[in-house]
Each structure stands twice: as C-alpha cells, then as structure tokens.
Design an enzyme around this catalytic site. Structure first.
Site, PDB file in Angstrom:
ATOM      1  CD  GLU A 217     -53.720  97.468 -26.646  1.00 45.63           C
ATOM      2  OE1 GLU A 217     -53.335  96.780 -27.607  1.00 45.63           O
ATOM      3  OE2 GLU A 217     -53.537  97.160 -25.464  1.00 45.63           O
TER       4      GLU A 217
ATOM      5  CB  CYS B 170     -58.512  95.714 -21.166  1.00 42.84           C
ATOM      6  SG  CYS B 170     -57.322  97.040 -21.020  1.00 42.84           S
TER       7      CYS B 170
ATOM      8  CG  PHE C 179     -63.321 104.346 -19.866  1.00 44.89           C
ATOM      9  CD1 PHE C 179     -63.836 103.210 -19.259  1.00 44.89           C
ATOM     10  CD2 PHE C 179     -63.315 105.530 -19.150  1.00 44.89           C
ATOM     11  CE1 PHE C 179     -64.353 103.260 -17.966  1.00 44.89           C
ATOM     12  CE2 PHE C 179     -63.831 105.593 -17.866  1.00 44.89           C
ATOM     13  CZ  PHE C 179     -64.357 104.453 -17.263  1.00 44.89           C
TER      14      PHE C 179
ATOM     15  CB  THR D 244     -57.551  98.565 -14.543  1.00 43.19           C
ATOM     16  OG1 THR D 244     -57.772  99.343 -15.714  1.00 43.19           O
ATOM     17  CG2 THR D 244     -58.843  97.875 -14.138  1.00 43.19           C
TER      18      THR D 244
HETATM   19  C1  UDX Z   1     -60.881  97.592 -24.211  1.00 41.06           C
HETATM   20  C2  UDX Z   1     -61.994  98.616 -23.907  1.00 41.06           C
HETATM   21  O1  UDX Z   1     -62.775  98.837 -25.106  1.00 41.06           O
HETATM   22  C3  UDX Z   1     -61.406  99.916 -23.404  1.00 41.06           C
HETATM   23  O2  UDX Z   1     -62.448 100.820 -23.043  1.00 41.06           O
HETATM   24  C4  UDX Z   1     -60.530  99.613 -22.192  1.00 41.06           C
HETATM   25  O3  UDX Z   1     -59.926 100.788 -21.723  1.00 41.06           O
HETATM   26  C5  UDX Z   1     -59.456  98.587 -22.539  1.00 41.06           C
HETATM   27  O4  UDX Z   1     -60.087  97.403 -23.049  1.00 41.06           O
HETATM   28  P1  UDX Z   1     -59.109  97.153 -26.172  1.00 41.06           P
HETATM   29  O5  UDX Z   1     -58.688  95.949 -25.385  1.00 41.06           O
HETATM   30  O6  UDX Z   1     -58.060  98.059 -26.714  1.00 41.06           O
HETATM   31  O7  UDX Z   1     -60.083  98.084 -25.281  1.00 41.06           O
HETATM   32  O8  UDX Z   1     -59.953  96.636 -27.419  1.00 41.06           O
HETATM   33  P2  UDX Z   1     -61.479  96.597 -27.893  1.00 41.06           P
HETATM   34  O9  UDX Z   1     -61.604  97.367 -29.133  1.00 41.06           O
HETATM   35  O10 UDX Z   1     -62.420  96.917 -26.804  1.00 41.06           O
HETATM   36  O11 UDX Z   1     -61.605  95.046 -28.285  1.00 41.06           O
HETATM   37  C6  UDX Z   1     -61.361  94.023 -27.320  1.00 41.06           C
HETATM   38  C7  UDX Z   1     -61.538  92.669 -27.942  1.00 41.06           C
HETATM   39  O12 UDX Z   1     -62.912  92.425 -28.227  1.00 41.06           O
HETATM   40  C8  UDX Z   1     -60.791  92.438 -29.261  1.00 41.06           C
HETATM   41  O13 UDX Z   1     -60.219  91.155 -29.243  1.00 41.06           O
HETATM   42  C9  UDX Z   1     -61.873  92.529 -30.320  1.00 41.06           C
HETATM   43  O14 UDX Z   1     -61.574  91.763 -31.457  1.00 41.06           O
HETATM   44  C10 UDX Z   1     -63.066  91.952 -29.564  1.00 41.06           C
HETATM   45  N1  UDX Z   1     -64.358  92.429 -30.059  1.00 41.06           N
HETATM   46  C11 UDX Z   1     -64.698  93.742 -29.926  1.00 41.06           C
HETATM   47  C12 UDX Z   1     -65.244  91.533 -30.627  1.00 41.06           C
HETATM   48  O15 UDX Z   1     -64.968  90.331 -30.743  1.00 41.06           O
HETATM   49  N2  UDX Z   1     -66.468  91.989 -31.044  1.00 41.06           N
HETATM   50  C13 UDX Z   1     -66.832  93.297 -30.930  1.00 41.06           C
HETATM   51  O16 UDX Z   1     -67.970  93.634 -31.338  1.00 41.06           O
HETATM   52  C14 UDX Z   1     -65.921  94.197 -30.359  1.00 41.06           C
END
Ligand code: UDX
Length: 444
Positions: free
Chosen positions: A153, A258, A150, A121
């Site tokens: 994890e 991210c 996108f 990114t």
């Molecule tokens: C994110 C993006 O989804 C992904 O597309 C990008 O490439 C990298 O960043 P990631 O960091 O792996 O992915 O996790 P994600 O599942 O998106 O969750 C991020 C954070 O948001 C977590 O701390 C999760 O607990 C929180 N979250 C997610 C919430 O608090 N509520 C939600 O409804 C969804």
C-alpha cells in the site's frame, strides 16, 4: 486479453487498473453497489497515490470498466482474477467465505473455457479446493492459477507495474504460458511453479519480511541498553548482500492488512499439519510487545504516572501514504493511553476518517493539523512517518508543547534536526539521541 478482476479492494483495484494500463481489456467487479457507483463517477474508494489518475486515463481509453454484474463480466472474459478479501477469523485462520461464494458465482456464469486465477492470499490447498467447487457446478472446462500478489500500500502502482517478480502457480502448461504472456510486459522475472508452492511463496515472503522487522526491533531494544545506534547497525548489516538493507527499520512494529493476518494464518497452516512454527510465533509476540515501546518511554518520563497527562499523537495509519488503519499500532497505543486516563489529542494527514470508523469518535480530541495537536500537550508521540511530520519546524513545535517531550516511534528525526532545541527526545534503538533521562551505560 479480456480480463475480469473480482473485488475492488487494494489488490483488485490496483491490479485491474494496471492490467488495463499494459493494454488489456479489463472489467472490475464488486458486489458493493456504492463502490461501483463511486468508481463509475471517477472516484476511488481507497487512498492510493496515482491510482485515481491512472484509472481515469484507462477508463477514458475504453480499456477499463466497473460493474456489479459478475456473470456478464465473466462471460466476456478469458481470464478471471479473484481478488476478494480473506480477512482473519478470530482464531487467526483466513476467512474463505467470500472467495468460496465468488467461485460458485463464476461457475454458474461460465460460458466456455476460462483461466481462473486467485490473487487473494489463501492457505495452501485452497486453489485445489476451489477448483473442485467450481467443477461441481459447471461442465465448462477451466484452468486454475495461483497468482500471489506482493504490492505494498502506498506504492501499489509502482510495485504492480515494476514488480521484483511474478509468481505463477499452475498445473496446465498452456494456462501457465498464457499467464506468462500477460505478465511479460511487467518483468522478465517470472517464477512458474506448482499451485501449492505458489500459495506458500506468498505466506513465506510476508512471514520473512515480518521476521526481519521483529529482528531489528529486538536489536533496537538491546541497542538502547548497550548504547549502540540501531540505524547504524542496520546500515552496517544491510550492505551485506545476503542480508539486504530493506525491512530493517526499527520502530513500533508492523501493522496493516497483510503481515499480522498472514503471519497468524501461516502459524495456523503449520499447526494443521502438526508443525509448531516457533520462530514465527516469536515474531508475532515481539511485534505485539514493540507497540508498547512508546508507552514504556512515556511511563519512564512521567515516573509511571500517566493519568491526567495530555499526550499528542501524530499518525494513525499503519504506515505513511495510505489511509489504511487495519491493525495499525496507533489503535492499541491510543486505546491503552485512554484506558490509563490520559487525554489524547490525535491527527493524521489522511487516515482520520478511517481511524474513527474503526476506533470510534469518543475519548480522543481529533485535531486538524500537526501543530494544533501538539498545542499544550505534555508529550508528543510520532507513530507514522508521514513527510508532513518530518518537515515541521521543531522550534515552533517546542513552543506550542507544554513540555518539549518528543517520542519518535519511527526514528524520523536526526541529531542535526534537534540541534538548538530543548527537546527531551526519545527514539527507538538510538540511545545517544535519547536525551532527557540519562541512564548510565552498563560496563560491558
Ligand atoms: C506488505 C508486503 O510488503 C507486500 O509485499 C504484501 O503484498 C502486503 O503486505 P504493506 O502491508 O502494504 O505490504 O506494507 P509494508 O510496506 O510491507 O509495511 C508493513 C508494515 O511494516 C508497516 O506497518 C511498516 O511500518 C512496517 N515496517 C516496514 C517496519 O516497521 N519496518 C520496516 O523496515 C518496514
């Protein structure tokens, strides 16, 4: 195709394995010899469900290899994919030192035409700058591609093999066509655009998802005061196709490698062109504050006197199914509790080592099971929604706690789970379930 992927972090490793899985010849490169040694021994340096098995299958089939020799890998490949880290600098900007170094090394190694794609990114304009850098060091022809990633994890393989879309930023039609061919087995939903727009799509997507989370967290905070249930509110909102149900789970805020990094970077990118991204600034601020939702509840329960209390913490990873603790809310919450003189006991099914590596080992009692953590604690805080926690026997849990106080920072438990227990239970944005301190609802 013959592909080199540079960087074996989450993005690089998962991408490399998946490109091999769909029939390409892939060399994964990393400058860290220990990582390469591990990978060549069949080990995986990160915890990601299914990755080890998929890597093994493709190595055995001769489609996937690992090396520290960037130059040799580049010479054997037509497509070079850069997936090294762009961690945040103290001012929030992305640190581009690693990617610049890799660009220079690619330039020195080139032996003919290459497609050079950036999956890391990077701020808008970086691909153009890298192209200039490479051009200044080689006479060989190449095409630049922006190829934002996108994957999430914990579900990285599924996200990579079945993406919602692939975005390809290109200036040259034939290079764009080659990249479309490469990704066609994954999805028909391929957006081809110019390089700057592709770079922006990544930041805008993550910023929008972060905005959804902070939005629902603020709605949750209001729900607590007006007597509404945020999970029902989110469900009711999510059926509207224009809104959609995902990323509307209220909790203790987002963390990870991210969202925090990319939101800060986008605020900086806007600032560089004299634009103040006010909305995104608020999103970040709300997220920061939401981490203290759990602390505020503890303070209410213990009438502001946390010193000397024992608090158990379930979950250290920033979300379940990963050992990643980067910017995990647990870091700040535990630090705050320790600073307040609280005795903290903590446990995570997978992320104990990575958490200790970042937080340090002192000041916290590290436990080896969920129930051991809760033993004799004055309160239990659930910070990561691992399945293991949802399936704990609540009656046993109640018996091992000194006081049956449960603060569920991720809304894991439902009303029926709590029936027949004596828990003083708090969750996020569900006042009907917040047993214990019964506050009269305001007359509206
Ligand atoms: C994110 C993006 O989804 C992904 O597309 C990008 O490439 C990298 O960043 P990631 O960091 O792996 O992915 O996790 P994600 O599942 O998106 O969750 C991020 C954070 O948001 C977590 O701390 C999760 O607990 C929180 N979250 C997610 C919430 O608090 N509520 C939600 O409804 C969804």
């Amino acid at each position: 195709m013959n592909i080199t992927v540079i960087g074996t972090g989450y993005v690089g490793l998962v991408s490399g394995v998946c490109y091999a899985e769909i029939g390409n010849q892939v060399i994964c490169v990393d400058k860290d010899p220990r990582k390469i040694e591990m990978l060549n021994a069949g080990e995986i340096p990160i915890y990601e469900p299914g990755l080890k098995e998929l890597a093994a299958v493709n190595r055995t089939a001769g489609k996937l290899s690992f090396t520290g020799d960037l130059a040799s890998a580049v010479r054997q490949s037509d497509v070079i994919i850069i997936a090294v880290g762009t961690p945040p600098l103290p001012n929030g900007e992305a640190n581009l030192a690693f990617i610049d170094q890799v660009a220079l090394e690619i330039a020195e190694a080139m032996n003919g035409h290459k497609i050079i794609a950036v999956k890391s990114t990077v701020p808008v304009g970086t691909n153009e700058r890298l192209a200039q850098l490479i051009r200044s060091r080689t006479n060989h022809d190449f095409d630049s591609i922006s190829l934002p990633e996108f994957l999430r994890e914990g579900s990285a393989i599924e996200d990579t093999l079945h993406p919602d879309r692939i975005v390809i930023g290109a200036e040259c039609q034939s290079a764009a066509d080659t990249m479309v061919q490469l990704h066609k087995p994954l999805t028909e939903q391929i957006v081809v655009t110019d390089i700057r727009s592709a770079e922006m799509i990544k930041y805008a997507s993550n910023a929008f998802l972060a905005t959804k989370i902070s939005f629902i967290n603020e709605i949750a905070n209001i729900c607590e005061k007006v007597g509404a249930d945020v999970t029902k509110v989110a469900e009711g909102m999510g059926h509207d196709k224009r809104i959609g149900p995902s990323f509307l789970k209220a909790g203790i805020g987002y963390g990870g490698s991210c969202f925090p990094k990319d939101t800060s970077a986008l605020i900086q990118i806007a600032g560089h062109v004299d634009y103040e991204f006010k909305l995104l600034r608020s999103v970040v601020e709300v997220n920061q504050d939401q981490r203290f939702n759990v602390i505020r509840k503890l303070e209410t329960i213990f009438h502001g006197e946390l010193k000397g209390k024992t608090v158990a913490v379930w979950g250290l990873a920033f979300k379940p199914n990963t050992d990643d603790v980067r910017d995990s809310p647990a870091l700040e919450i535990i630090q705050h509790l320790v600073d307040q003189g609280v005795k903290v006991k903590a446990y995570d099914p997978i992320a104990m080592d990575s958490f200790q590596a970042l937080f340090g080992k002192d000041g916290v009692e590290w436990c080896s099971s969920a129930l051991e953590t809760a033993q004799d604690a004055d309160a239990l805080c659930l910070l990561t929604e691992w399945d293991e926690f949802a399936s704990v026997d609540l009656l046993r849990l109640q018996n091992v706690l000194k006081q049956p106080i449960l603060i569920d920072g991720r809304n894991v438990f439902k009303e029926e789970n709590l029936l027949g227990t004596d828990f003083i239970y708090y969750s996020v944005g569900r006042p009907n379930l917040n047993q214990g301190v019964k506050q009269p609802m305001p007359v509206l």
